[in-house]
Design a protein around this motif. Structure first.
Motif, PDB file in Angstrom:
ATOM      1  N   MET A   1      90.811  95.951  50.639  1.00  0.00           N
ATOM      2  CA  MET A   1      92.097  96.041  50.475  1.00  0.00           C
ATOM      3  C   MET A   1      93.092  96.588  51.423  1.00  0.00           C
ATOM      4  O   MET A   1      92.008  97.685  52.116  1.00  0.00           O
ATOM      5  N   ILE A   2      93.854  95.877  52.454  1.00  0.00           N
ATOM      6  CA  ILE A   2      94.306  96.998  53.680  1.00  0.00           C
ATOM      7  C   ILE A   2      95.571  96.800  53.184  1.00  0.00           C
ATOM      8  O   ILE A   2      96.845  96.837  52.148  1.00  0.00           O
ATOM      9  N   LYS A   3      96.274  97.675  54.346  1.00  0.00           N
ATOM     10  CA  LYS A   3      97.510  98.205  54.025  1.00  0.00           C
ATOM     11  C   LYS A   3      98.486  97.453  54.773  1.00  0.00           C
ATOM     12  O   LYS A   3      98.553  97.539  56.074  1.00  0.00           O
ATOM     13  N   CYS A   7     105.211  97.352  55.998  1.00  0.00           N
ATOM     14  CA  CYS A   7     106.410  98.200  54.423  1.00  0.00           C
ATOM     15  C   CYS A   7     105.576  98.805  53.551  1.00  0.00           C
ATOM     16  O   CYS A   7     105.715  99.010  52.135  1.00  0.00           O
ATOM     17  N   ASN A   8     104.051  99.267  54.015  1.00  0.00           N
ATOM     18  CA  ASN A   8     102.830  99.687  52.865  1.00  0.00           C
ATOM     19  C   ASN A   8     102.579  99.276  51.926  1.00  0.00           C
ATOM     20  O   ASN A   8     102.104  99.760  51.236  1.00  0.00           O
ATOM     21  N   GLN A   9     102.545  98.120  51.714  1.00  0.00           N
ATOM     22  CA  GLN A   9     102.319  97.425  50.981  1.00  0.00           C
ATOM     23  C   GLN A   9     100.983  97.409  50.457  1.00  0.00           C
ATOM     24  O   GLN A   9     100.334  96.724  51.632  1.00  0.00           O
ATOM     25  N   ILE A  10     100.199  97.026  49.868  1.00  0.00           N
ATOM     26  CA  ILE A  10      98.836  96.936  49.923  1.00  0.00           C
ATOM     27  C   ILE A  10      98.482  95.489  49.619  1.00  0.00           C
ATOM     28  O   ILE A  10      99.321  94.820  48.177  1.00  0.00           O
ATOM     29  N   PHE A  11      97.580  95.030  49.990  1.00  0.00           N
ATOM     30  CA  PHE A  11      97.215  93.267  49.715  1.00  0.00           C
ATOM     31  C   PHE A  11      95.905  92.928  50.374  1.00  0.00           C
ATOM     32  O   PHE A  11      94.926  94.284  50.982  1.00  0.00           O
ATOM     33  N   ASP A  12      94.824  91.649  50.216  1.00  0.00           N
ATOM     34  CA  ASP A  12      93.690  91.553  49.920  1.00  0.00           C
ATOM     35  C   ASP A  12      93.867  91.176  51.618  1.00  0.00           C
ATOM     36  O   ASP A  12      94.833  90.727  52.249  1.00  0.00           O
ATOM     37  N   LYS A  14      92.148  89.094  52.908  1.00  0.00           N
ATOM     38  CA  LYS A  14      91.495  87.546  53.464  1.00  0.00           C
ATOM     39  C   LYS A  14      92.571  87.209  53.811  1.00  0.00           C
ATOM     40  O   LYS A  14      93.081  86.596  54.440  1.00  0.00           O
ATOM     41  N   LEU A  15      94.427  87.270  53.067  1.00  0.00           N
ATOM     42  CA  LEU A  15      95.393  87.451  53.416  1.00  0.00           C
ATOM     43  C   LEU A  15      95.772  87.221  54.465  1.00  0.00           C
ATOM     44  O   LEU A  15      95.780  88.226  55.609  1.00  0.00           O
ATOM     45  N   LYS A  16      96.618  86.549  55.541  1.00  0.00           N
ATOM     46  CA  LYS A  16      97.229  86.083  56.153  1.00  0.00           C
ATOM     47  C   LYS A  16      98.141  86.914  56.692  1.00  0.00           C
ATOM     48  O   LYS A  16      98.536  87.105  57.810  1.00  0.00           O
ATOM     49  N   GLU A  17      98.867  87.242  55.961  1.00  0.00           N
ATOM     50  CA  GLU A  17     100.202  87.759  56.042  1.00  0.00           C
ATOM     51  C   GLU A  17     100.240  88.527  54.792  1.00  0.00           C
ATOM     52  O   GLU A  17      99.733  88.549  54.040  1.00  0.00           O
ATOM     53  N   CYS A  18     101.013  89.592  54.622  1.00  0.00           N
ATOM     54  CA  CYS A  18     101.770  90.608  53.765  1.00  0.00           C
ATOM     55  C   CYS A  18     102.333  89.266  52.241  1.00  0.00           C
ATOM     56  O   CYS A  18     103.459  89.097  52.828  1.00  0.00           O
ATOM     57  N   PRO A  19     102.211  89.442  51.155  1.00  0.00           N
ATOM     58  CA  PRO A  19     102.603  88.534  50.611  1.00  0.00           C
ATOM     59  C   PRO A  19     104.302  89.679  50.143  1.00  0.00           C
ATOM     60  O   PRO A  19     105.051  88.520  50.079  1.00  0.00           O
ATOM     61  N   ASN A  20     105.017  89.799  50.664  1.00  0.00           N
ATOM     62  CA  ASN A  20     105.874  91.001  50.299  1.00  0.00           C
ATOM     63  C   ASN A  20     106.632  90.711  51.811  1.00  0.00           C
ATOM     64  O   ASN A  20     108.014  90.248  50.876  1.00  0.00           O
ATOM     65  N   CYS A  21     105.937  90.472  52.444  1.00  0.00           N
ATOM     66  CA  CYS A  21     107.214  90.852  54.092  1.00  0.00           C
ATOM     67  C   CYS A  21     107.005  90.169  54.868  1.00  0.00           C
ATOM     68  O   CYS A  21     107.970  89.449  55.390  1.00  0.00           O
ATOM     69  N   CYS A  23     104.877  89.778  56.838  1.00  0.00           N
ATOM     70  CA  CYS A  23     104.335  90.377  58.066  1.00  0.00           C
ATOM     71  C   CYS A  23     102.663  89.885  58.279  1.00  0.00           C
ATOM     72  O   CYS A  23     102.071  89.971  57.520  1.00  0.00           O
ATOM     73  N   PRO A  24     102.125  89.551  59.867  1.00  0.00           N
ATOM     74  CA  PRO A  24     100.981  89.372  59.992  1.00  0.00           C
ATOM     75  C   PRO A  24      99.718  89.917  59.381  1.00  0.00           C
ATOM     76  O   PRO A  24      99.603  90.868  60.024  1.00  0.00           O
ATOM     77  N   SER A  25      98.707  89.627  58.827  1.00  0.00           N
ATOM     78  CA  SER A  25      97.576  90.836  58.676  1.00  0.00           C
ATOM     79  C   SER A  25      96.497  90.804  60.025  1.00  0.00           C
ATOM     80  O   SER A  25      96.466  89.516  60.562  1.00  0.00           O
ATOM     81  N   GLU A  26      96.789  92.154  60.963  1.00  0.00           N
ATOM     82  CA  GLU A  26      96.010  92.199  61.391  1.00  0.00           C
ATOM     83  C   GLU A  26      94.804  91.930  61.840  1.00  0.00           C
ATOM     84  O   GLU A  26      93.726  91.687  62.780  1.00  0.00           O
ATOM     85  N   HIS A  27      93.935  92.511  60.677  1.00  0.00           N
ATOM     86  CA  HIS A  27      92.731  92.162  59.843  1.00  0.00           C
ATOM     87  C   HIS A  27      92.117  90.993  60.378  1.00  0.00           C
ATOM     88  O   HIS A  27      91.688  90.753  61.209  1.00  0.00           O
ATOM     89  N   ALA A  28      93.299  89.989  59.506  1.00  0.00           N
ATOM     90  CA  ALA A  28      92.147  88.499  59.121  1.00  0.00           C
ATOM     91  C   ALA A  28      92.937  87.883  60.868  1.00  0.00           C
ATOM     92  O   ALA A  28      91.706  87.037  60.954  1.00  0.00           O
ATOM     93  N   GLN A  29      93.496  88.330  61.827  1.00  0.00           N
ATOM     94  CA  GLN A  29      93.733  87.743  62.879  1.00  0.00           C
ATOM     95  C   GLN A  29      91.960  88.209  64.034  1.00  0.00           C
ATOM     96  O   GLN A  29      91.779  87.170  64.537  1.00  0.00           O
ATOM     97  N   ILE A  30      92.386  90.149  64.061  1.00  0.00           N
ATOM     98  CA  ILE A  30      90.493  89.923  64.126  1.00  0.00           C
ATOM     99  C   ILE A  30      89.129  88.799  63.750  1.00  0.00           C
ATOM    100  O   ILE A  30      88.485  88.973  64.005  1.00  0.00           O
TER     101      ILE A  30
END
Length: 130
Positions: A1-3, A7-12, A14-21, A23-30
């Motif tokens: 889980m990452i933040k 929007c500070n929403q916590i999500f999985d 493995k997702l490429k973007e935040c489900p709330n806003c 925003c692309p996930s830096e972790h998934a890109q790396i």
């Protein structure tokens, strides 16, 4: 889980973007870049490496130049003090000092180039971790 950084929403992670806003996930890109075996870095590490290699070459050239100057000074000194035999003694002593300067130059250059390579590798590892 990452933040999410937006929007500070916590999500999985493995997702490429935040489900709330969205925003692309830096972790998934790396992770994606690592999977593709791409280099995840900035120019900072490579600029640092080039700068260190420049200094290594500068130090090498400076050491060799000083060694040649010392060799010439010993030859001139030997010739002025002892004539033909002084020339040979000056040549031998100057050659020894020049040889030591050359070895110092090689060791310094090798050390700085190894340091530059390690620095870039550590920078890349840090970028992959972040």
């Amino acid at each position: 889980m990452i933040k999410c950084s937006e929007c500070n929403q916590i999500f999985d992670e493995k997702l490429k973007e935040c489900p709330n806003c969205g925003c692309p996930s830096e972790h998934a890109q790396i992770i994606e870049s690592i999977d593709k075996n791409d280099c995840v870095t900035t120019d900072t590490g490579y600029k640092h490496e080039r700068q260190i290699q420049y200094y290594a070459n500068f130090m090498y050239g400076l050491s060799i130049s000083i060694g040649v100057l010392i060799l010439l000074l010993f030859i001139i000194w030997g010739t002025m003090v002892g004539g033909g035999m002084g020339f040979i003694i000056g040549l031998i002593l100057g050659g020894i000092v020049f040889g030591l300067m050359w070895v110092f130059a090689l060791i310094s250059k090798a050390y700085l180039i190894i340091y530059a390579n390690i620095s870039v590798n550590l920078h890349e590892i840090n970028m992959k971790i972040k």
